[in-house]
Every structure is written in structure tokens, then in C-alpha cells.
Design an enzyme around this catalytic site. Sequence first.
Site, PDB file in Angstrom:
ATOM      1  N   GLU A   2      -2.624   6.750   2.320  1.00  0.00           N
ATOM      2  CA  GLU A   2      -2.502   5.341   2.679  1.00  0.00           C
ATOM      3  C   GLU A   2      -3.360   5.091   3.909  1.00  0.00           C
ATOM      4  OE1 GLU A   2       0.973   2.371   4.413  1.00  0.00           O
ATOM      5  OE2 GLU A   2       1.529   4.099   3.168  1.00  0.00           O
TER       6      GLU A   2
ATOM      7  N   LYS B 135       0.805  -1.219   0.000  1.00  0.00           N
ATOM      8  CA  LYS B 135       0.000   0.000   0.000  1.00  0.00           C
ATOM      9  C   LYS B 135       0.845   1.280   0.000  1.00  0.00           C
ATOM     10  CE  LYS B 135      -1.166  -0.752   4.903  1.00  0.00           C
ATOM     11  NZ  LYS B 135      -0.885  -2.216   4.923  1.00  0.00           N
ATOM     12  N   THR B 136       1.998   1.265   0.690  1.00  0.00           N
ATOM     13  CA  THR B 136       2.829   2.468   0.688  1.00  0.00           C
ATOM     14  C   THR B 136       3.362   2.749  -0.713  1.00  0.00           C
ATOM     15  OG1 THR B 136       3.489   2.125   2.993  1.00  0.00           O
ATOM     16  CG2 THR B 136       4.901   3.534   1.658  1.00  0.00           C
TER      17      THR B 136
END
Length: 482
Positions: A170, A126-127
Site C-alpha cells: 500500500e 487502498k488498504t
Amino acid sequence: MSTDPARLDWNGLRIHFVGIGGIGMSALARIALEKGARVSGCDSVESPILAELRRRGCICHVGHSAAHLDTPRQPDMVVHSTAVPLENPELAAAAARGIEVVSRGRMLARLLRGHRTVVVSGAHGKTTTTWIIANMLTRCGADPTVVLGGNVAELGGNSRLGTGDILVAEADESDGSFLHLAPTYPVITNIDLEHLNYYSGLDEIMQAFAKFAQPTAGGAVIACIDCPNVRRVLDDVAGRKITYGTGGGDVAAGNVRLEPGRAVYDAHLPGGTLADVAVSMPGLHNVRNSLAALAVAVELGLPMDAVRAALANTPHIGRRLEKRGSDCGVTIYDDYAHHPAEVRATLEAARMLTTGRLVGVFQPHRYTRTLRLQRQFGTAFDKLDLLLVAPIYAAWEPPIAGVTSELIVRQVKELGRVECEPAHDFESAAERLADELAPGDTLITLGAGNVWQVGDAVLQKMRQTAPGSASDAAQVLGKETR
């Protein structure tokens, strides 16, 4: 001063962040500072993040004390990480004084108000996906606000305050706080058995993602259908869906070519095929991450020439296959991977960066993850030639009887194909590796804790034994990044 979520006036608002040194908390603190708030905070230990926030004008304390609230004017709001126990003296004092106490997730929800939002969540990636999307939007002129879970040199940290109407963030599913958000475009990279300190198992995790994956009016959920768990969740989504993947989807990759340091593929889009799309990050997992950005680009109608250029020139994120330095013919990388799936993906990409031996140091993260996923770790390191396993990084968790890094050592020896041994501390690991590593070898440190220090120590020891060698080790050792 009103702190009503719908009418939050940031200018002059006094906010105290408990756990400000955390990567998610520090991003919110930076945004608050840039919006004109007066920010203070504390964390349990000194860190480069605290030093950087002080340079921006934030008052940062080390340690926790109710006295941190005793300023000439007490805070209007106290924001806390869910990793901070509610018995924390600052949280208890704030509640007793009638100061509003807000969790990090709810604070992020307030920041999202008034924007079109792209919110990325998932067990892995996700980052990186958030940053690829944010970099793309920035290079396409959208001037987004960005809240990221990793440091990027180009941002000078992990956040960006833009003037456009799009906010890219995020979201953290680890504590369920992503359910406070109502994104226009929820993005799901994958769903896996993870964060078992919070969730009872995969069924509860998938129920949480099903709730997250409901876009607000005019939006759509953007999801990777390479993941079977994501496909199951999409069956329960009532809103519009945009899928992506390497095995099909509305936005799909074909003719994938994995190269050292990057990947190239043909992107099959609803309007046709975009040939030879390059992403400046290695590995099949980063092909998928870039496809999420392409799906956002298609939805927002971004110019594809600018999108292509952005994907090919996405600066790397700290601790994502980050090169720490080299000396005596040995190159050292560091990566945040701490789940078996992340370890496998990272080592697949790292193996392409060397023709010599690939040696790893792994620092398990949390007692609960070590206990519940020990079998999965057994084969996760098979791309290595030698593995050292350091003690567990607790991350606020209390110890569990009988749970040590030796559990992973045993599983690797039983199930894996790599030579494996325990490292009792960082110093002994660095000593062992400084003697072991030879020209042409590559070392990678893996884990969400402070295992990167092993790589820096190895560089230092190699420089001491070869004082005349020219390298970038001095630069690396002089740069505190965590």
C-alpha cells in the site's frame, strides 16, 4: 555495513524507527525483523503495536530522546514517519552523528527493489484493495511479500515476508511519498479532494497521481475508471493501461447484487465472463476493490478457479466494518472511515447489516480536513438514525482557531437528514448511547483515531446493567487492537 539502496544487506543491519507505532512504519519494522535486521524504535505513546513488536524481538521506547541511539553500537540507519517533525531529538541527533536518515516512503522503495511490485494507492479503499490482492496471490501460491496499512488477524499484523518474487504494498499519497516508488503495476482506486494539509488542491493531487501512474518496463497501470478524476489522469499516462469498473473497463462488473455481508456480480474479463463472483466484503465499493484484484489476476495469468475462491474467502481487516461485539440485542461495529466519501460508502454497507436503527459516533480526523471538507460531511451521515460527533483527533496537527467538531454538527443539521448532536468526550458519548440503544439497534463508530473506544465502553456499560447476559463483550473489551 553498506546501506546502498541497490545492495541493502538486511542481515544484522541496525535500524531505528522513529514513529514505529504507526501502521505503515510498523509494517516496515516487522519486515526488517524477519529479514534479519536488528530493530529498535520509539513512539509518543504506548500501544498494542509496540507490545507486539517487542514480542518479536524489537526494542521499543515510549517517548522521544536522543539517548535511544546510545546503544553499544549506534544504528546504521534511522527511519522516520513524515508525521514526525524534523526537530525530533532522535532525528537531530542522527543527523549530527552522521547516521543515515531515511523517510518511510524511501525505505519502502528500498524494500521494493528486486521484486515485481503491485503498489496500491488512492484516496479511499487502498488498504482493502491491497489486502484483497495479497490474499488472492497467497491463495494462488505466489507467496508474496505484503506491506499493508491495516491489521489482519491471519497475518498476525500488517505485513508478510514471502519467498516469491511479487511484493504487494500500500502506498501513501498523503505526504507525496508514493512518488519515491517505481512499481511494476501501480494501482489507483480513486482520486479525491483529500490530504489538504499537504496538497494545495485537486490539481496538485492529480499531478501527483499522474506521476505515480507510470509503470516500469513490462508493467501496466491498473485503474478504476468509475472515478472521473482517474479517467483524466489516465489521459496523461504513456504506459500500458488496464482499466476496471462497475460502469465498464477491461475488467468490469455486471449484474451486481449487494447482500448483507457480501456482494455478488458477473465479472466481464478480456477472455470472457466469470459468472457469480462473490466477494466476502459488503458494499459496491468492495466490488470495485475486488475488480482491481481481478485485473491483477488477468495480467499475471492466475487460475480463475483459485481467484474466485480467494475473493469469496478474503478475511476482514481490522477497523473496516469490524464487528466489535454485541450485548442486550445491540451490535457494535467500527470503521476507519474519516473522509465524507468513505463515510457514505461504509454506511451504505452498514445499513444492510441491520433492520433496526443505525446509530453512529464520528470522530473527525485532523483540523485541516474538518475545515476544508465540512460541507461535504453535511450529507455523508444520512443513512444513520442518530449521530454523535466527538472532538477532533488531531493526528499531530496543531489546532486551527475556530475549528472544532461543532463545524460538522452545524453542517449536518443544516444539510443532512439525521438527528445530530455533539459529544464532548468519549465518556459522555458512551453514557448517552448506553441509555439510548435498544434491542435491534446497531452502533457504528467512525474515524481514523481512537473512536473505537466508545463502542467498547458502551459494551462494558451495557454488561454492567445486564450482568447476567451472555455476549462476546468480554472478549472484545479484553482485546486491545489499537
